[in-house]
Design a protein around this motif. Structure first.
Motif, PDB file in Angstrom:
ATOM      1  N   LEU A  97      46.372 -44.316 -66.443  1.00  0.00           N
ATOM      2  CA  LEU A  97      45.933 -44.761 -65.117  1.00  0.00           C
ATOM      3  C   LEU A  97      47.019 -44.525 -64.063  1.00  0.00           C
ATOM      4  N   LEU A  98      48.281 -44.543 -64.495  1.00  0.00           N
ATOM      5  CA  LEU A  98      49.397 -44.324 -63.567  1.00  0.00           C
ATOM      6  C   LEU A  98      49.471 -42.886 -63.075  1.00  0.00           C
ATOM      7  N   HIS A  99      48.752 -41.980 -63.733  1.00  0.00           N
ATOM      8  CA  HIS A  99      48.817 -40.566 -63.363  1.00  0.00           C
ATOM      9  C   HIS A  99      47.738 -40.179 -62.355  1.00  0.00           C
ATOM     10  N   ASN A 100      46.962 -41.153 -61.884  1.00  0.00           N
ATOM     11  CA  ASN A 100      45.953 -40.894 -60.866  1.00  0.00           C
ATOM     12  C   ASN A 100      46.676 -40.534 -59.565  1.00  0.00           C
ATOM     13  N   PRO A 101      46.465 -39.318 -59.026  1.00  0.00           N
ATOM     14  CA  PRO A 101      47.209 -38.908 -57.822  1.00  0.00           C
ATOM     15  C   PRO A 101      46.904 -39.755 -56.590  1.00  0.00           C
ATOM     16  N   HIS A 102      45.747 -40.395 -56.546  1.00  0.00           N
ATOM     17  CA  HIS A 102      45.412 -41.222 -55.391  1.00  0.00           C
ATOM     18  C   HIS A 102      46.314 -42.455 -55.279  1.00  0.00           C
ATOM     19  N   LEU A 103      46.895 -42.885 -56.401  1.00  0.00           N
ATOM     20  CA  LEU A 103      47.790 -44.039 -56.377  1.00  0.00           C
ATOM     21  C   LEU A 103      49.140 -43.710 -55.757  1.00  0.00           C
ATOM     22  N   HIS A 138      49.393 -41.328 -53.165  1.00  0.00           N
ATOM     23  CA  HIS A 138      49.158 -40.755 -51.839  1.00  0.00           C
ATOM     24  C   HIS A 138      49.486 -41.779 -50.759  1.00  0.00           C
ATOM     25  N   MET A 139      50.025 -41.286 -49.644  1.00  0.00           N
ATOM     26  CA  MET A 139      50.353 -42.185 -48.532  1.00  0.00           C
ATOM     27  C   MET A 139      49.480 -41.859 -47.332  1.00  0.00           C
ATOM     28  N   ASN A 140      48.552 -42.742 -47.047  1.00  0.00           N
ATOM     29  CA  ASN A 140      47.811 -42.682 -45.798  1.00  0.00           C
ATOM     30  C   ASN A 140      47.706 -44.107 -45.273  1.00  0.00           C
ATOM     31  N   ARG A 141      47.111 -44.247 -44.106  1.00  0.00           N
ATOM     32  CA  ARG A 141      47.070 -45.552 -43.452  1.00  0.00           C
ATOM     33  C   ARG A 141      46.411 -46.604 -44.329  1.00  0.00           C
ATOM     34  N   HIS A 142      45.329 -46.249 -44.972  1.00  0.00           N
ATOM     35  CA  HIS A 142      44.589 -47.230 -45.758  1.00  0.00           C
ATOM     36  C   HIS A 142      45.303 -47.591 -47.064  1.00  0.00           C
ATOM     37  N   SER A 143      45.848 -46.598 -47.763  1.00  0.00           N
ATOM     38  CA  SER A 143      46.512 -46.900 -49.034  1.00  0.00           C
ATOM     39  C   SER A 143      47.798 -47.695 -48.814  1.00  0.00           C
ATOM     40  N   VAL A 144      48.496 -47.408 -47.726  1.00  0.00           N
ATOM     41  CA  VAL A 144      49.736 -48.132 -47.435  1.00  0.00           C
ATOM     42  C   VAL A 144      49.417 -49.560 -46.969  1.00  0.00           C
ATOM     43  N   ALA A 145      48.385 -49.718 -46.144  1.00  0.00           N
ATOM     44  CA  ALA A 145      48.007 -51.060 -45.694  1.00  0.00           C
ATOM     45  C   ALA A 145      47.568 -51.916 -46.880  1.00  0.00           C
ATOM     46  N   LYS A 146      46.779 -51.341 -47.796  1.00  0.00           N
ATOM     47  CA  LYS A 146      46.369 -52.090 -48.985  1.00  0.00           C
ATOM     48  C   LYS A 146      47.577 -52.408 -49.866  1.00  0.00           C
ATOM     49  N   LEU A 203      51.164 -57.506 -62.332  1.00  0.00           N
ATOM     50  CA  LEU A 203      49.986 -57.956 -61.596  1.00  0.00           C
ATOM     51  C   LEU A 203      49.755 -57.112 -60.347  1.00  0.00           C
ATOM     52  N   ALA A 204      50.821 -56.795 -59.640  1.00  0.00           N
ATOM     53  CA  ALA A 204      50.699 -55.962 -58.440  1.00  0.00           C
ATOM     54  C   ALA A 204      50.239 -54.551 -58.806  1.00  0.00           C
ATOM     55  N   ALA A 205      50.774 -54.008 -59.886  1.00  0.00           N
ATOM     56  CA  ALA A 205      50.376 -52.659 -60.311  1.00  0.00           C
ATOM     57  C   ALA A 205      48.911 -52.637 -60.730  1.00  0.00           C
ATOM     58  N   GLY A 206      48.477 -53.629 -61.486  1.00  0.00           N
ATOM     59  CA  GLY A 206      47.077 -53.695 -61.900  1.00  0.00           C
ATOM     60  C   GLY A 206      46.138 -53.816 -60.712  1.00  0.00           C
ATOM     61  N   THR A 207      46.504 -54.634 -59.753  1.00  0.00           N
ATOM     62  CA  THR A 207      45.682 -54.793 -58.554  1.00  0.00           C
ATOM     63  C   THR A 207      45.695 -53.518 -57.719  1.00  0.00           C
ATOM     64  N   ALA A 208      46.854 -52.866 -57.629  1.00  0.00           N
ATOM     65  CA  ALA A 208      46.941 -51.603 -56.885  1.00  0.00           C
ATOM     66  C   ALA A 208      46.020 -50.549 -57.504  1.00  0.00           C
ATOM     67  N   ILE A 209      45.947 -50.516 -58.814  1.00  0.00           N
ATOM     68  CA  ILE A 209      45.054 -49.575 -59.494  1.00  0.00           C
ATOM     69  C   ILE A 209      43.601 -49.911 -59.179  1.00  0.00           C
ATOM     70  N   LEU A 210      43.276 -51.202 -59.180  1.00  0.00           N
ATOM     71  CA  LEU A 210      41.897 -51.621 -58.907  1.00  0.00           C
ATOM     72  C   LEU A 210      41.442 -51.327 -57.483  1.00  0.00           C
ATOM     73  N   VAL A 211      42.333 -51.549 -56.510  1.00  0.00           N
ATOM     74  CA  VAL A 211      41.935 -51.375 -55.110  1.00  0.00           C
ATOM     75  C   VAL A 211      42.358 -50.023 -54.534  1.00  0.00           C
ATOM     76  N   HIS A 212      42.956 -49.172 -55.347  1.00  0.00           N
ATOM     77  CA  HIS A 212      43.385 -47.830 -54.946  1.00  0.00           C
ATOM     78  C   HIS A 212      44.383 -47.855 -53.797  1.00  0.00           C
ATOM     79  N   PRO A 220      53.535 -47.314 -55.931  1.00  0.00           N
ATOM     80  CA  PRO A 220      54.964 -47.631 -55.833  1.00  0.00           C
ATOM     81  C   PRO A 220      55.277 -48.644 -54.731  1.00  0.00           C
ATOM     82  N   LEU A 221      54.558 -48.551 -53.644  1.00  0.00           N
ATOM     83  CA  LEU A 221      54.799 -49.481 -52.547  1.00  0.00           C
ATOM     84  C   LEU A 221      54.327 -50.887 -52.900  1.00  0.00           C
ATOM     85  N   SER A 222      53.202 -50.990 -53.582  1.00  0.00           N
ATOM     86  CA  SER A 222      52.703 -52.299 -54.028  1.00  0.00           C
ATOM     87  C   SER A 222      53.717 -52.979 -54.934  1.00  0.00           C
ATOM     88  N   VAL A 223      54.279 -52.207 -55.855  1.00  0.00           N
ATOM     89  CA  VAL A 223      55.250 -52.759 -56.805  1.00  0.00           C
ATOM     90  C   VAL A 223      56.569 -53.087 -56.099  1.00  0.00           C
TER      91      VAL A 223
END
Length: 169
Positions: free
Chosen positions: A28-34, A36-44, A63-72, A76-79
């Protein structure tokens, strides 16, 4: 502007992927969308990271990594934002949580001296625990919302400024 600033302080993706605590997420950590840096992914990511920074549980990074995966959100920023609560900042942040919780519960502030022992923690759960946990929850939600909205507004503001500069206004 915010993208460049954030990239400067963001941990290396390989370092996150190699973290022994995050190995439970496997491929799951290899998903490239996790990554990517855009306004929405950084805000989330700000919302996720700031939320778990105020939650007093072990394994906040997981917990932060699991939630980051769930909400896309940006993983790295979430963690990394969870590290806001570290041994230097934790006493001040958690004291603020206690003060907010006591204020919301309309209870007087209780004097206490922190001791690094299980017995102190168990004894404190009945005295300062309710105010502390309420304050942690309230500040987690508050800072999560402020982080999300703040990044959305800052990113949009910088995009408008860049657009105006490009058009010569």
């Amino acid at each position: 502007m915010p993208k460049k600033l954030i990239k400067r302080f963001m941990p290396d993706p390989q370092r996150i992927k190699d973290n022994k605590n995050l190995k439970i997420f496997g491929k799951l950590l290899h998903n490239p969308h996790l990554w990517h840096m855009n306004r929405h992914s950084v805000a989330k990511a700000f919302a996720v990271g700031l939320f778990f920074a105020f939650i007093p549980v072990p394994f906040q990074m997981i917990l932060a990594a699991g939630t980051a995966i769930l909400v896309h959100s940006n993983l790295p920023l979430s963690v990394a934002l969870v590290w806001l609560t570290n041994p230097l900042t934790m006493p001040a942040i958690f004291y603020a949580c206690y003060v907010v919780g006591a204020w919301l519960l309309h209870t007087p502030h209780k004097e206490f001296l922190f001791e690094a022992s299980w017995q102190w923690i168990v004894d404190s759960l009945s005295t300062i625990g309710p105010a502390f946990f309420l304050g942690c929850g309230v500040l987690a939600v508050l800072f999560s919302i402020l982080g999300y909205c703040g990044i959305q507004l800052l990113w949009r503001y910088n995009a408008i400024k860049a657009w105006q500069k490009r058009n010569g206004k």
